[in-house]
Design an enzyme around this catalytic site. Structure first.
Site, PDB file in Angstrom:
ATOM      1  N   LYS A  38       0.823  -1.219   0.000  1.00 23.02           N
ATOM      2  CA  LYS A  38       0.000   0.000   0.000  1.00 23.02           C
ATOM      3  C   LYS A  38       0.858   1.271   0.000  1.00 23.02           C
ATOM      4  O   LYS A  38       0.620   2.188  -0.781  1.00 23.02           O
ATOM      5  CB  LYS A  38      -0.948   0.025   1.223  1.00 23.02           C
ATOM      6  CG  LYS A  38      -1.906  -1.150   1.269  1.00 23.02           C
ATOM      7  CD  LYS A  38      -2.849  -1.043   2.446  1.00 23.02           C
ATOM      8  CE  LYS A  38      -2.182  -1.124   3.810  1.00 23.02           C
ATOM      9  NZ  LYS A  38      -1.482  -2.411   4.100  1.00 23.02           N
ATOM     10  N   ARG A  72      11.387  -5.373   5.216  1.00 21.17           N
ATOM     11  CA  ARG A  72      11.102  -3.947   4.949  1.00 21.17           C
ATOM     12  C   ARG A  72      12.041  -3.037   5.741  1.00 21.17           C
ATOM     13  O   ARG A  72      12.301  -3.275   6.922  1.00 21.17           O
ATOM     14  CB  ARG A  72       9.651  -3.642   5.322  1.00 21.17           C
ATOM     15  CG  ARG A  72       9.330  -2.149   5.248  1.00 21.17           C
ATOM     16  CD  ARG A  72       7.867  -1.873   5.119  1.00 21.17           C
ATOM     17  NE  ARG A  72       7.082  -2.291   6.271  1.00 21.17           N
ATOM     18  CZ  ARG A  72       5.756  -2.205   6.328  1.00 21.17           C
ATOM     19  NH1 ARG A  72       5.084  -1.722   5.298  1.00 21.17           N
ATOM     20  NH2 ARG A  72       5.105  -2.614   7.404  1.00 21.17           N
ATOM     21  N   ARG A  94      10.785  -1.124  11.303  1.00 25.36           N
ATOM     22  CA  ARG A  94       9.687  -0.845  12.234  1.00 25.36           C
ATOM     23  C   ARG A  94       9.641  -1.894  13.329  1.00 25.36           C
ATOM     24  O   ARG A  94       9.829  -3.080  13.067  1.00 25.36           O
ATOM     25  CB  ARG A  94       8.347  -0.836  11.480  1.00 25.36           C
ATOM     26  CG  ARG A  94       8.043   0.478  10.811  1.00 25.36           C
ATOM     27  CD  ARG A  94       6.841   0.424   9.914  1.00 25.36           C
ATOM     28  NE  ARG A  94       5.642  -0.210  10.467  1.00 25.36           N
ATOM     29  CZ  ARG A  94       4.486  -0.291   9.813  1.00 25.36           C
ATOM     30  NH1 ARG A  94       4.374   0.210   8.591  1.00 25.36           N
ATOM     31  NH2 ARG A  94       3.436  -0.861  10.362  1.00 25.36           N
TER      32      ARG A  94
HETATM   33  P1  ADP Z   1       2.126  -1.877   3.197  1.00 29.10           P
HETATM   34  O1  ADP Z   1       2.122  -0.355   3.148  1.00 29.10           O
HETATM   35  O2  ADP Z   1       0.911  -2.480   2.543  1.00 29.10           O
HETATM   36  O3  ADP Z   1       2.346  -2.428   4.578  1.00 29.10           O
HETATM   37  P2  ADP Z   1       4.689  -1.592   1.816  1.00 29.10           P
HETATM   38  O4  ADP Z   1       4.389  -0.741   0.627  1.00 29.10           O
HETATM   39  O5  ADP Z   1       5.407  -0.934   2.940  1.00 29.10           O
HETATM   40  O6  ADP Z   1       3.346  -2.352   2.320  1.00 29.10           O
HETATM   41  O7  ADP Z   1       5.526  -2.850   1.283  1.00 29.10           O
HETATM   42  C1  ADP Z   1       5.995  -3.851   2.179  1.00 29.10           C
HETATM   43  C2  ADP Z   1       7.376  -4.328   1.730  1.00 29.10           C
HETATM   44  O8  ADP Z   1       7.243  -5.037   0.495  1.00 29.10           O
HETATM   45  C3  ADP Z   1       8.380  -3.209   1.468  1.00 29.10           C
HETATM   46  O9  ADP Z   1       9.643  -3.641   1.913  1.00 29.10           O
HETATM   47  C4  ADP Z   1       8.355  -3.009  -0.051  1.00 29.10           C
HETATM   48  O10 ADP Z   1       9.599  -2.553  -0.542  1.00 29.10           O
HETATM   49  C5  ADP Z   1       8.012  -4.412  -0.545  1.00 29.10           C
HETATM   50  N1  ADP Z   1       7.143  -4.428  -1.733  1.00 29.10           N
HETATM   51  C6  ADP Z   1       6.083  -3.624  -1.984  1.00 29.10           C
HETATM   52  N2  ADP Z   1       5.486  -3.973  -3.140  1.00 29.10           N
HETATM   53  C7  ADP Z   1       6.203  -5.036  -3.623  1.00 29.10           C
HETATM   54  C8  ADP Z   1       6.086  -5.865  -4.790  1.00 29.10           C
HETATM   55  N3  ADP Z   1       5.110  -5.693  -5.686  1.00 29.10           N
HETATM   56  N4  ADP Z   1       6.981  -6.866  -4.941  1.00 29.10           N
HETATM   57  C9  ADP Z   1       7.952  -7.072  -4.030  1.00 29.10           C
HETATM   58  N5  ADP Z   1       8.121  -6.340  -2.916  1.00 29.10           N
HETATM   59  C10 ADP Z   1       7.252  -5.328  -2.722  1.00 29.10           C
HETATM   60  P1  AMP Z   2       0.276   0.471   9.075  1.00 33.73           P
HETATM   61  O1  AMP Z   2       1.384   1.485   8.921  1.00 33.73           O
HETATM   62  O2  AMP Z   2      -0.895   0.775   8.192  1.00 33.73           O
HETATM   63  O3  AMP Z   2       0.773  -0.941   8.947  1.00 33.73           O
HETATM   64  O4  AMP Z   2      -0.283   0.643  10.571  1.00 33.73           O
HETATM   65  C1  AMP Z   2       0.555   0.388  11.677  1.00 33.73           C
HETATM   66  C2  AMP Z   2      -0.300   0.270  12.933  1.00 33.73           C
HETATM   67  O5  AMP Z   2      -0.971   1.520  13.192  1.00 33.73           O
HETATM   68  C3  AMP Z   2      -1.426  -0.778  12.883  1.00 33.73           C
HETATM   69  O6  AMP Z   2      -0.982  -2.073  13.197  1.00 33.73           O
HETATM   70  C4  AMP Z   2      -2.392  -0.222  13.935  1.00 33.73           C
HETATM   71  O7  AMP Z   2      -1.941  -0.492  15.245  1.00 33.73           O
HETATM   72  C5  AMP Z   2      -2.267   1.296  13.725  1.00 33.73           C
HETATM   73  N1  AMP Z   2      -3.272   1.783  12.739  1.00 33.73           N
HETATM   74  C6  AMP Z   2      -3.031   2.270  11.492  1.00 33.73           C
HETATM   75  N2  AMP Z   2      -4.187   2.605  10.876  1.00 33.73           N
HETATM   76  C7  AMP Z   2      -5.178   2.312  11.751  1.00 33.73           C
HETATM   77  C8  AMP Z   2      -6.601   2.390  11.716  1.00 33.73           C
HETATM   78  N3  AMP Z   2      -7.252   2.828  10.636  1.00 33.73           N
HETATM   79  N4  AMP Z   2      -7.298   2.011  12.814  1.00 33.73           N
HETATM   80  C9  AMP Z   2      -6.669   1.570  13.914  1.00 33.73           C
HETATM   81  N5  AMP Z   2      -5.342   1.424  14.003  1.00 33.73           N
HETATM   82  C10 AMP Z   2      -4.594   1.794  12.945  1.00 33.73           C
END
Ligand code: ADP
Ligand code: AMP
Length: 215
Positions: free
Chosen positions: A13, A127, A160
């Site tokens: 995302k 990540r 993280r």
């Molecule tokens: P989210 O925001 O849904 O938690 P991220 O965008 O942070 O996901 O992506 C999670 C990890 O996967 C990151 O380390 C990113 O570089 C990697 N990643 C994202 N999209 C892809 C993809 N299509 N293929 C391989 N790795 C990806």
């Molecule tokens: P994310 O960066 O989207 O993976 O979110 C990291 C953490 O933030 C999640 O595991 C939740 O603890 C909190 N969080 C993010 N968005 C929300 C939401 N819409 N509602 C509740 N908790 C959230």
């Protein structure tokens, strides 16, 4: 254009959002980023959110809904916004309906990133994020040119604290139980576009571009 991007932790995302807001000139609103920023600044929201985030649990709706309402009411969201990480349960989806009605900025469509669990594990544990600009890397899929240093701004990369396999399991369970019903809610409204997000990042973005250019 007002969009939601949905999918479990690690589905891409944040990565896709960075490209979408650049290509389509809209504002990225990530609740996870907002909470992490609030935690680092030790604001009241940050202090309240920290223990939930540390456990991989959702922050209470009362805190989250208020934060989103304030954010998407701001002027930089007038040109369109991309909500990433919200809504994550049906209560938040109902709150968002109210908020978007009140400010007259309705959701046009929902991008749903679909990836299986095994891939999420390797994406989450690999990540790395820039402390300064928030750019997202992966130690294997998208490594920086110099280890632990951001290609874009030279900032230090960090992992993280919730990006462990153990915490991912909790976050994924929360996603299955609470967030998947939200996708069904928008699907019934005909707003959801599923994207195969297990492809490489460029292919995923191409599929998203085709969807958004058709709007
Ligand atoms: P989210 O925001 O849904 O938690 P991220 O965008 O942070 O996901 O992506 C999670 C990890 O996967 C990151 O380390 C990113 O570089 C990697 N990643 C994202 N999209 C892809 C993809 N299509 N293929 C391989 N790795 C990806
Ligand atoms: P994310 O960066 O989207 O993976 O979110 C990291 C953490 O933030 C999640 O595991 C939740 O603890 C909190 N969080 C993010 N968005 C929300 C939401 N819409 N509602 C509740 N908790 C959230």
């Amino acid at each position: 254009m007002n969009l939601l991007i949905m999918g479990p932790a690690g589905s891409g995302k944040g990565t896709m959002s960075a490209q979408i807001v650049k290509d389509f000139d809209i504002t990225h609103v990530s609740t996870g980023d907002m909470f992490r920023d609030a935690i680092s600044k030790q604001t009241p929201v940050g202090l309240e959110a920290k223990s939930f985030i540390d456990q991989g649990k959702l922050v209470p709706d009362s805190v989250t809904d208020r934060m989103v309402k304030e954010r998407i009411s701001q002027d930089d969201c007038l040109k369109g916004y991309l909500l990433d990480g919200y809504p994550r349960n049906l209560g938040q989806a109902n709150a968002l309906d109210e908020i978007t009605k009140e400010i007259n900025r309705p959701i046009d469509l929902v991008i749903n990133l679909v990836v299986d669990y095994e891939q999420l594990v390797s994406r989450i544990t690999g990540r790395r994020i820039c402390k300064e600009c928030g750019a997202i890397y992966h130690i294997d899929n998208n490594p920086p040119k110099v280890e632990s240093v951001c290609d874009i701004c030279g900032g230090e990369l960090y992992q993280r604290s919730d990006d462990t396999e153990e915490k991912l399991a909790v976050r994924y369970q929360e996603y299955k139980n609470l967030t998947e019903p939200v996708i069904d809610y928008y699907r019934e409204k005909g707003l959801v576009h599923d994207v195969n997000a297990s492809q490489d990042a460029e292919a995923v973005m191409n599929d998203i571009r085709i969807i958004l250019e058709a709007v």
